[in-house]
Each structure stands twice: as structure tokens, then as C-alpha cells.
Design an enzyme around this catalytic site. Structure first.
Site, short mmCIF file in Angstrom:
data_model
loop_
_atom_site.label_atom_id
_atom_site.label_comp_id
_atom_site.label_asym_id
_atom_site.label_seq_id
_atom_site.Cartn_x
_atom_site.Cartn_y
_atom_site.Cartn_z
N ASP A 19 25.64 144.32 45.21
CA ASP A 19 25.55 143.00 45.73
C ASP A 19 25.97 142.84 47.08
OD1 ASP A 19 25.19 140.61 45.17
OD2 ASP A 19 27.40 139.95 44.25
N TRP A 24 24.33 139.87 53.53
CA TRP A 24 24.58 140.64 54.94
C TRP A 24 23.47 140.06 55.73
CZ3 TRP A 24 21.20 143.81 57.16
CH2 TRP A 24 21.42 144.92 57.88
N ARG A 32 16.50 137.19 53.94
CA ARG A 32 17.12 137.99 52.83
C ARG A 32 16.47 139.28 52.82
NH1 ARG A 32 20.45 135.48 49.34
NH2 ARG A 32 19.74 137.02 47.58
N HIS A 36 17.66 143.40 51.73
CA HIS A 36 17.25 144.35 50.56
C HIS A 36 17.07 145.62 51.37
CE1 HIS A 36 18.14 141.45 47.83
NE2 HIS A 36 17.07 140.61 47.93
N SER A 64 18.10 142.65 37.80
CA SER A 64 18.59 142.16 36.68
C SER A 64 17.50 141.35 36.09
CB SER A 64 19.85 141.25 36.60
OG SER A 64 19.59 140.10 37.05
N GLU A 66 17.63 138.45 34.88
CA GLU A 66 17.84 137.26 35.40
C GLU A 66 17.14 137.33 36.83
OE1 GLU A 66 20.52 138.73 33.99
OE2 GLU A 66 20.21 137.61 32.33
N LEU A 130 22.06 165.74 39.39
CA LEU A 130 22.81 164.31 39.46
C LEU A 130 21.70 163.57 38.45
CD1 LEU A 130 24.47 161.99 40.21
CD2 LEU A 130 23.01 161.59 42.01
N ARG A 193 32.70 140.25 38.64
CA ARG A 193 32.59 140.14 37.26
C ARG A 193 31.24 140.93 37.29
NH1 ARG A 193 30.82 134.91 39.94
NH2 ARG A 193 28.88 135.53 41.20
N VAL A 194 31.00 141.15 36.00
CA VAL A 194 30.18 142.40 35.45
C VAL A 194 28.71 141.95 35.16
CG1 VAL A 194 29.70 143.94 33.23
CG2 VAL A 194 32.05 143.54 34.07
N SER A 195 28.45 140.73 35.12
CA SER A 195 27.09 140.07 35.50
C SER A 195 25.90 140.76 34.40
CB SER A 195 26.41 140.28 37.14
OG SER A 195 27.25 139.24 37.56
#
Ligand code: FPP
Length: 253
Positions: A19, A24, A32, A36, A64, A66, A130, A193-195
Site C-alpha cells: 500500500d 508516493w 498516481r 504504481h 483487490s 474492490e 520460492l 487493517r487487513v482489508s
């Protein structure tokens, strides 16, 4: 002779909410999307760190359920960024032994992106150094709902009795069921928060938050998170005395 201190425990599985890209960029009076793009470079920093420290699994929250509601131009630009990253990065990750997979509602992505996701998963399926999982169009509630739907289908088909359903059975249908649950969760950007990320899988995960904005991520910040993790006592619902003996292995249930 005094024996060497035991090495600090390294999380096997690290889950990250990346996040702060927008802020930034705003702080630099830039669009924005510039944030990203810088955020995509920080993904490389995080993967390098995992490979160097021996973390076995890394799960990144890239987009997400959302996030589809963001302004159309930001969503479109993010999709271009994802496609570009898939085109550029997969061969190198494969060379370094990284297995890539995507969790989330893949059907919502355009065909070109879906095809690249499928190809990246197929190309890297045999890698073991990984386990990199990218949560894209993902939500923890969606994950629980899709697992419940899978069980409901089995019940409707007569393959499963409702009374037989337990936590392990639901957990086995959740995303990442084949991995140990995350040991450590990191969220950058200052919010605590975990969102809607990995709601089921984070039940006993250690949470760590930092004000650092995602594009500013560096190895020193990740090292601080690991140091904090090394100082935590994980009790999994037991007492401190109990875990001082043999620590039970948590499973996905
Ligand atoms: C959250 O920052 C970040 C996102 C919604 C996108 C995450 C994307 C990347 C890190 C770049 C590329 C990723 C991959 C896997 C190639 P925000 O926009 O919510 O920041 P803000 O809270 O400051 O507005």
C-alpha cells in the site's frame, strides 16, 4: 564453551499488502500511475529479499475485488502494468526457480491477461525455490464464498454429507491450501487493517505494519519486519508454558 545462539526464525510464508503507491506519487506531484510503476520495482526488491533470506512462499496483494471500483483510467493503466510485468518478468523469475500462481477471480480479467497468467503458471509449475502467489481480483470473503460453493456442489451431488463438513474440509478448498498459512503479514503505507486479504489464512499470522510507502520498500525495512517476527511468541491459542515445550504445527484449518 558457550554454544552459538540459535538462528532467528525465518517466516516460511510472508504475505504482503503493498500500500501507498498513490500517496508516493502525490507527494511528488505526479500522477498516481507513476506510483504504481515505482511499486512494480518494489515487487522485485521484495522477491530478491525472499530469495536471499530463504523465505519459501511470498503472497502479494496486487489488486483487490474492490479495486475494480477505482476510476476507469487507473484500472486500465494498472491492467497495462500487469500485462507488461507478465511479459517482461516471467522468464527471469523462472530462471531463478520461482513458481508463480494467481489467486482470485481470474474470469474478470481480459483474455490477454488471463492467457499470460495461465502461461506463467504452466511455465513455472515445476519450480520450488520460492512459491510466489499474486492475489489479483482477490478478496478474502470471495475466497471463503468460493470454498463454501465448492462444498455445496459436493453436497448437492450426493458426494458429501453436510454433517461431515469441518474446518479442514473448508480450508482445503481455500486458495493456497497446499501452502503453510502465512507466518508473517506486512502492510506498508501506515494503515493498520487487513482489508479483506486472506481472512481465513491469517488466523494465527503475526501482523506487522510500517509507515513506509510501498515504492520506498528496501531490504532494511523487510529486515526490521523479520526482526520483529523473531521476537514474537506464537502461542496458537495455547499457554506460554505449553509452547515452551513442543510447538504444535498449525495447519490450514
Ligand atoms: C495500493 O496502493 C496498490 C495497488 C492497488 C496496486 C498494487 C500494484 C503494484 C504494487 C504494482 C505492480 C504489481 C505487480 C504484481 C506487477 P494505493 O494505490 O492504494 O496507494 P494509496 O493508498 O497511497 O492511494
Amino acid at each position: 564453551m558457550p554454544s552459538d545462539p540459535a538462528p532467528a526464525p525465518i517466516p516460511r510464508h510472508l504475505a504482503v499488502i503493498m500500500d501507498g503507491n498513490g500517496r508516493w506519487a502525490q507527494r511528488r506531484r505526479r500522477p498516481r500511475m507513476i506510483g504504481h510503476r515505482a511499486g512494480a520495482r518494489a515487487v522485485d526488491v521484495c522477491i530478491d529479499f525472499c530469495l536471499e533470506t530463504g523465505i519459501e512462499a511470498l503472497t502479494l496483494f496486487a489488486f483487490s475485488s474492490e479495486n475494480w471500483g477505482r476510476p476507469e483510467d487507473e484500472v486500465g493503466a494498472l491492467m497495462k502494468l500487469f500485462l507488461g510485468a507478465l511479459e517482461r518478468e516471467v522468464d527471469e523469475l523462472h530462471r531463478r526457480g520461482v513458481r508463480i500462481r494467481f489467486i482470485g477471480e481470474r474470469e474478470r480479467f481480459a483474455e490477454a491477461i488471463r492467457a499470460r497468467m495461465n502461461a506463467a503458471e504452466a511455465q513455472t509449475a515445476g519450480n520450488t525455490r520460492l512459491q510466489l502467489s499474486i492475489a489479483a481480483s482477490y478478496g478474502g470473503r470471495w475466497d471463503i464464498a468460493q470454498a463454501a460453493r465448492a462444498l455445496a456442489r459436493d453436497v448437492a451431488a450426493g458426494r458429501l454429507a453436510p454433517e461431515a463438513i469441518d474446518e479442514a474440509m473448508l480450508g482445503a478448498r481455500m486458495a493456497l491450501a497446499d501452502l503453510p498459512p502465512p507466518d508473517l503479514f506486512i502492510r506498508t503505507g501506515g494503515d493498520t487493517r487487513v482489508s479483506n486479504f486472506l481472512l481465513w489464512q491469517l488466523a494465527y499470522t503475526e501482523l506487522w505494519f510500517t509507515e513506509t510507502l510501498w515504492p520506498d520498500l528496501d531490504a532494511a525495512t523487510l529486515r526490521r519486519a523479520l526482526d520483529a517476527y523473531a521476537g514474537r511468541e506464537r502461542r496458537f491459542g495455547l499457554t506460554g508454558d505449553q509452547v515452551a515445550g513442543t510447538q504444535p504445527q498449525e495447519n490450514n484449518a
